[in-house]
Motif scaffolding. Structure first.
Motif, PDB file in Angstrom:
ATOM      1  N   ALA A   1      60.359 157.227 126.061  1.00 22.80           N
ATOM      2  CA  ALA A   1      59.999 156.972 127.551  1.00 22.80           C
ATOM      3  C   ALA A   1      59.826 155.518 127.826  1.00 22.80           C
ATOM      4  N   GLY A   2      59.188 154.874 126.778  1.00 17.91           N
ATOM      5  CA  GLY A   2      58.849 153.326 126.700  1.00 17.91           C
ATOM      6  C   GLY A   2      60.307 152.544 126.586  1.00 17.91           C
ATOM      7  N   ALA A   3      60.834 153.151 125.730  1.00 20.39           N
ATOM      8  CA  ALA A   3      62.231 152.423 125.351  1.00 20.39           C
ATOM      9  C   ALA A   3      63.142 152.838 126.773  1.00 20.39           C
ATOM     10  N   HIS A   4      63.189 153.941 127.286  1.00 23.45           N
ATOM     11  CA  HIS A   4      64.031 153.997 128.695  1.00 23.45           C
ATOM     12  C   HIS A   4      63.466 153.133 129.598  1.00 23.45           C
ATOM     13  N   LYS A   5      62.199 153.032 129.550  1.00 24.60           N
ATOM     14  CA  LYS A   5      61.703 152.115 130.767  1.00 24.60           C
ATOM     15  C   LYS A   5      62.108 150.508 130.619  1.00 24.60           C
ATOM     16  N   ARG A   6      62.066 150.231 129.327  1.00 23.14           N
ATOM     17  CA  ARG A   6      62.379 149.087 129.003  1.00 23.14           C
ATOM     18  C   ARG A   6      64.053 148.500 129.278  1.00 23.14           C
ATOM     19  N   VAL A   7      64.810 149.710 129.163  1.00 17.17           N
ATOM     20  CA  VAL A   7      66.157 149.715 129.509  1.00 17.17           C
ATOM     21  C   VAL A   7      66.307 149.426 130.900  1.00 17.17           C
ATOM     22  N   VAL A   8      65.495 150.330 131.808  1.00 13.56           N
ATOM     23  CA  VAL A   8      65.770 150.365 133.223  1.00 13.56           C
ATOM     24  C   VAL A   8      65.417 148.947 133.678  1.00 13.56           C
ATOM     25  N   ILE A   9      64.227 148.217 133.302  1.00  9.11           N
ATOM     26  CA  ILE A   9      63.854 146.914 133.609  1.00  9.11           C
ATOM     27  C   ILE A   9      64.946 145.829 133.341  1.00  9.11           C
ATOM     28  N   GLN A  10      65.505 146.055 132.043  1.00 12.90           N
ATOM     29  CA  GLN A  10      66.603 145.315 131.720  1.00 12.90           C
ATOM     30  C   GLN A  10      67.997 145.279 132.692  1.00 12.90           C
ATOM     31  N   LEU A  11      68.115 146.587 133.176  1.00 15.78           N
ATOM     32  CA  LEU A  11      69.336 146.755 134.030  1.00 15.78           C
ATOM     33  C   LEU A  11      68.920 146.298 135.417  1.00 15.78           C
ATOM     34  N   ARG A  12      67.804 146.325 135.604  1.00 16.58           N
ATOM     35  CA  ARG A  12      67.340 145.744 137.019  1.00 16.58           C
ATOM     36  C   ARG A  12      67.376 144.432 136.937  1.00 16.58           C
ATOM     37  N   GLU A  13      67.083 143.687 136.007  1.00 15.91           N
ATOM     38  CA  GLU A  13      67.148 142.420 135.872  1.00 15.91           C
ATOM     39  C   GLU A  13      68.615 141.860 135.914  1.00 15.91           C
ATOM     40  N   GLN A  14      69.759 142.697 135.233  1.00 14.28           N
ATOM     41  CA  GLN A  14      71.020 142.413 135.147  1.00 14.28           C
ATOM     42  C   GLN A  14      71.690 142.602 136.755  1.00 14.28           C
ATOM     43  N   LEU A  15      71.003 143.636 137.422  1.00 16.00           N
ATOM     44  CA  LEU A  15      71.631 143.732 138.767  1.00 16.00           C
ATOM     45  C   LEU A  15      71.290 142.507 139.454  1.00 16.00           C
ATOM     46  N   SER A  16      69.968 141.951 139.452  1.00 26.04           N
ATOM     47  CA  SER A  16      69.372 140.719 139.998  1.00 26.04           C
ATOM     48  C   SER A  16      70.460 139.552 139.584  1.00 26.04           C
ATOM     49  N   LEU A  17      70.491 139.359 138.398  1.00 19.91           N
ATOM     50  CA  LEU A  17      71.410 138.278 138.031  1.00 19.91           C
ATOM     51  C   LEU A  17      72.832 138.377 138.802  1.00 19.91           C
ATOM     52  N   GLU A  18      73.435 139.437 138.684  1.00 14.47           N
ATOM     53  CA  GLU A  18      74.669 139.719 139.131  1.00 14.47           C
ATOM     54  C   GLU A  18      74.913 139.220 140.690  1.00 14.47           C
ATOM     55  N   SER A  19      73.871 139.618 141.204  1.00  9.01           N
ATOM     56  CA  SER A  19      73.808 139.431 142.787  1.00  9.01           C
ATOM     57  C   SER A  19      73.884 137.983 142.807  1.00  9.01           C
ATOM     58  N   ARG A  20      72.882 137.359 142.093  1.00 14.64           N
ATOM     59  CA  ARG A  20      72.952 135.653 142.065  1.00 14.64           C
ATOM     60  C   ARG A  20      74.254 135.069 141.738  1.00 14.64           C
ATOM     61  N   ASP A  21      74.690 135.695 140.803  1.00 12.68           N
ATOM     62  CA  ASP A  21      76.096 135.257 140.238  1.00 12.68           C
ATOM     63  C   ASP A  21      77.197 135.416 141.436  1.00 12.68           C
ATOM     64  N   LYS A  22      77.000 136.416 142.383  1.00 14.39           N
ATOM     65  CA  LYS A  22      77.925 136.726 143.452  1.00 14.39           C
ATOM     66  C   LYS A  22      77.722 135.572 144.454  1.00 14.39           C
ATOM     67  N   ARG A  23      76.389 135.220 144.856  1.00 10.80           N
ATOM     68  CA  ARG A  23      76.174 134.253 145.637  1.00 10.80           C
ATOM     69  C   ARG A  23      76.525 132.856 145.132  1.00 10.80           C
ATOM     70  N   TYR A  24      76.582 132.557 143.989  1.00 12.23           N
ATOM     71  CA  TYR A  24      76.935 131.287 143.380  1.00 12.23           C
ATOM     72  C   TYR A  24      78.394 131.115 143.497  1.00 12.23           C
ATOM     73  N   LEU A  25      79.257 132.272 143.051  1.00  8.22           N
ATOM     74  CA  LEU A  25      80.432 132.187 142.973  1.00  8.22           C
ATOM     75  C   LEU A  25      81.005 132.067 144.632  1.00  8.22           C
ATOM     76  N   ILE A  26      80.482 132.886 145.471  1.00  5.29           N
ATOM     77  CA  ILE A  26      80.816 132.579 147.005  1.00  5.29           C
ATOM     78  C   ILE A  26      80.680 131.128 147.400  1.00  5.29           C
TER      79      ILE A  26
END
Length: 723
Positions: free
Chosen positions: A686-711
């Motif tokens: 469960a701890g490993a899954h939680k860390r993966v979820v946190i990393q995926l959320r960070e990745q989604l946040s970074l992708e949204s910043r990439d989209k704003r930068y590309l636009i």
């Protein structure tokens, strides 16, 4: 037209052109001063990962995955979905309709190249899934009180709706418990008693038991006053004591059918273990489902807002009234979220002096709470001792009111404590400055401890009176046979009185307190006293604790009074309609709304605490206190639990050896260690899954910043092209 406007139109013409696709980004690459590789390294996601980069080469691979194009990702997703089409439904994938249709065509194309056996398995699996979906849709229409609960949800929010859903769950639970006891205990006796089957009772053979221990004086015959029947009906004594409502009626060793003998003592004990195990599993199952929702919704508050605003509407609603109900429910949820956010912001802005002051105040108020609890427990102990010492007097020696008061004195004190302490706790918690949701939980926890502890105080006081006596009766029979010739029946009578009196109080408060209060507030609103009193609020903690209290009484009393679950089922059904009427016509919504999306989980957690507290006195009664020698199916056993070793001794020797091995310490210690290892494994997972979820959320946040930068870069490139 002016020149400025004409030039503006000319400059605006390029914006009418089709949107630039990702594959056309290379046309504008000349607008950038750096090569494409350097341009990709300017992305916010690449910079964030570069700052956190270590010597581990896997980080480079992970950073590279963030820069994959959308086309490659979609193609990989397509391949992965195509591989899993046989095991997953297209509904489980977040794709648009055109993509799902295209994938369905791929699935149909693949079906042509399969064997007939594989095609039949695919079609049968689809048909079975469709059948299950239709069955679920049909069961939702057969759900008990479905329309009433949905109407309450729309008018008063999901917090009050969760109370009524919880009440419906208890109705179903008690109905199943009654069916278990009825099938295992009551049905064989009824079939034999009314000669429905060719069976007969097997009477209990009396062993070397002293005649003094087998004396069981029941109600006296002769002239009986009319009010005696009322007392018997309210207290479970007299004519009710001899019925199948109580433990003493089942003084039978078994039922002999044509081919076998039904062991009634074993069935009686198995029914008790079965309904406790069923209650535990059912509550844990529903709690796990609620815990998943609670975990998801408590991770991110912004996610809760987005879910309600963008995904909270049910587009299957076509009725205008149901749409209004859904709209009202969402509005209440948003108000609760905003209230929670306001409290969190207030806590974040506190100074150190304010924090010290509020914690000192909370410590002082908790000391007051402990003093109130101690006073209630002492009052219940004194009332129980007084009632047990004086209730053996003859009815003709005291008047009707005095006799009823003596019989119901513990129930009256417990009910008064349960009625007064929630109001004291509600007044105290207003000064502790908690959020509305935490106020609900803390108030319920305090009331849980008070209400359930009062039952435990009553039961343990009765146990101390049963096992203690002044003469040598305890040495002869093992319990106080003079005062309690059939102590199981008398404990069942106490539980019966608690349930009946609690039901009477609920009806009396609704009819003679809430309804007149509503009339006074409606027609005498100009009086200052009535304005201060105000209209009755639907207090969720008090109402939830009321039904948890009643359910705990049912769990404890079902062993001593087998028909008590049926009485509890009827009681909760009537309470549902009484509370619904009171909510619609005499109460008002709470002026401080709270987010109750996870209330179901917390209510079930409180119910689980009640079940654990109910198991404790039942376990002591079954395993430690000697069973009555004058009544019940266990008169030939020292304790109720002895029927299990006796039954095991009749098994074959190999099975006996297996059972003794499983129940020995040599098996229990390794089994406990294995369970601990499995638990630690799942905790780590469960701890490993939680860390993966946190990393995926960070990745989604970074992708949204990439989209704003590309636009932003795309806009600059278009501006440079036009210039």
């Amino acid at each position: 037209m002016s020149e400025s406007s004409a030039s503006a139109l000319q400059l605006g013409r390029p914006s009418r052109q089709p949107a630039v696709h990702p594959e056309n980004l290379s046309l504008d690459a000349s607008c950038f001063s750096s090569p494409p590789v350097n341009f990709l390294q300017e992305l916010p996601s690449y910079r964030s990962i570069a700052r956190r980069r270590t010597t581990v080469h896997s980080r480079d691979k992970q950073s590279g995955t963030l820069l994959k194009s959308t086309d490659s990702y979609s193609s990989q997703l397509e391949d992965r979905i195509a591989e899993n089409l046989s095991s997953q439904s297209l509904r489980n994938y977040a794709l648009n309709i055109s993509e799902k249709r295209r994938l369905r065509d791929i699935q149909e194309t693949q079906m042509k190249y399969l064997s007939e056996w594989d095609q039949w398995k695919r079609y049968s699996s689809k048909s079975w899934k469709r059948f299950l979906e239709k069955a679920r849709e049909m069961t939702t229409h057969l759900e008990l009180w479905r329309e009433d609960i949905r109407s309450i949800e729309g008018k008063f929010g999901t917090g009050i709706q969760s109370y009524f859903s919880f009440l419906r769950f208890l109705v179903l639970l008690n109905l199943v418990i009654f069916l278990i006891i009825f099938m295992l205990v009551l049905l064989p006796i009824l079939l034999t008693k009314y000669k429905i089957t060719n069976s007969s009772f097997v009477l209990i053979p009396f062993k070397d038991t002293d005649i003094q221990c087998t004396v069981y004086p029941v109600s006296s015959s002769g002239l009986i006053y009319f009010y005696s029947y009322i007392i018997d009906l309210l207290s479970g004594t007299g004519f009710l004591e001899e019925t199948s409502l109580f433990y003493g009626h089942y003084t039978v060793d078994g039922v002999k059918f044509q081919n076998f003998t039904y062991d009634l003592p074993l069935a009686y004990l198995i029914s008790t273990i079965a309904y406790l195990a069923l209650s535990l599993l059912w509550i844990v199952k529903r709690s796990v489902e609620g815990f998943k929702i609670n975990l998801i919704r408590s991770e991110e508050h912004f996610q809760s807002y987005c879910n309600k605003i963008f995904a909270g509407w049910d587009f299957c609603i076509t009725n205008r009234s149901m749409a209004d109900l859904k709209h009202s429910s969402l509005r209440y949820e948003l108000r609760a979220d905003l209230e929670e956010e306001r409290i969190r912001q207030k806590i974040a802005e506190r100074t150190s002096e304010e924090t010290i002051r509020i914690y000192s105040l909370r410590l002082f108020l908790n000391c007051i709470v402990l003093a109130v609890l101690g006073a209630c427990f002492y009052a219940i102990y004194v009332a129980t001792v007084f009632s047990q010492e004086h209730m053996k007097k003859e009815i003709d020696k005291m008047v009707f009111g005095e006799n009823l008061l003596i019989l119901y004195l513990p129930s009256i004190v417990i009910t008064l404590a349960n009625f007064i302490t929630p109001m004291i706790f509600a007044k105290i918690i207003r000064y502790e400055d908690y959020s509305p949701g935490f106020e609900i939980r803390l108030t319920i926890l305090r009331c849980v401890f008070m209400r359930l502890a009062t039952i435990c105080v009553l039961v343990f006081t009765l146990g101390s009176k049963i096992t203690s006596c002044d003469d040598d009766t305890c040495d002869l029979c093992g319990y106080n046979q003079k005062l309690y010739p059939c102590w199981e029946t008398q404990v069942g009578q106490e539980m019966y009185k608690l349930m009946i009196f609690d039901f009477i109080i609920i009806l009396a408060v609704t009819l003679f307190v809430d309804f007149p209060r509503k009339l006074l507030v409606t027609y005498c609103s100009s009086w200052k006293l009535i304005q201060c009193w105000g209209q009755q609020e639907f207090a969720i903690p008090d109402n939830v604790l009321g039904i948890v209290y009643g359910q705990t009484i049912c769990w404890i009393g079902a062993f001593f009074s087998p028909l008590l679950p049926a009485i509890a089922t009827l009681k909760f059904i009537i309470i549902f309609y009484v509370k619904e009427w009171s909510l619609l016509y005499t109460c008002r919504p709470s002026p401080r709304p709270f987010r109750a999306s996870n209330s179901n989980f917390f209510f079930l957690l409180v119910l689980l605490i009640g079940l654990c507290l109910a198991i404790i006195p039942l376990t002591i009664s079954i395993s430690r206190i000697p069973s009555s020698k004058a009544c019940g199916p266990f008169t030939n056993f020292n304790t109720t639990w002895e029927v299990i070793p006796k039954t095991v001794s009749t098994f074959p020797s190999s099975l006996q050896s297996f059972i003794h091995g499983v129940t020995s310490e040599a098996f229990a210690v390794p089994f406990f260690m294995i369970i601990c290892l499995i638990m630690f494994y799942f905790i780590a997972l469960a701890g490993a899954h939680k860390r993966v979820v946190i990393q995926l959320r960070e990745q989604l946040s970074l992708e949204s910043r990439d989209k704003r930068y590309l636009i932003q870069k795309l806009t600059e490139a278009q501006r440079d092209t036009r210039n």
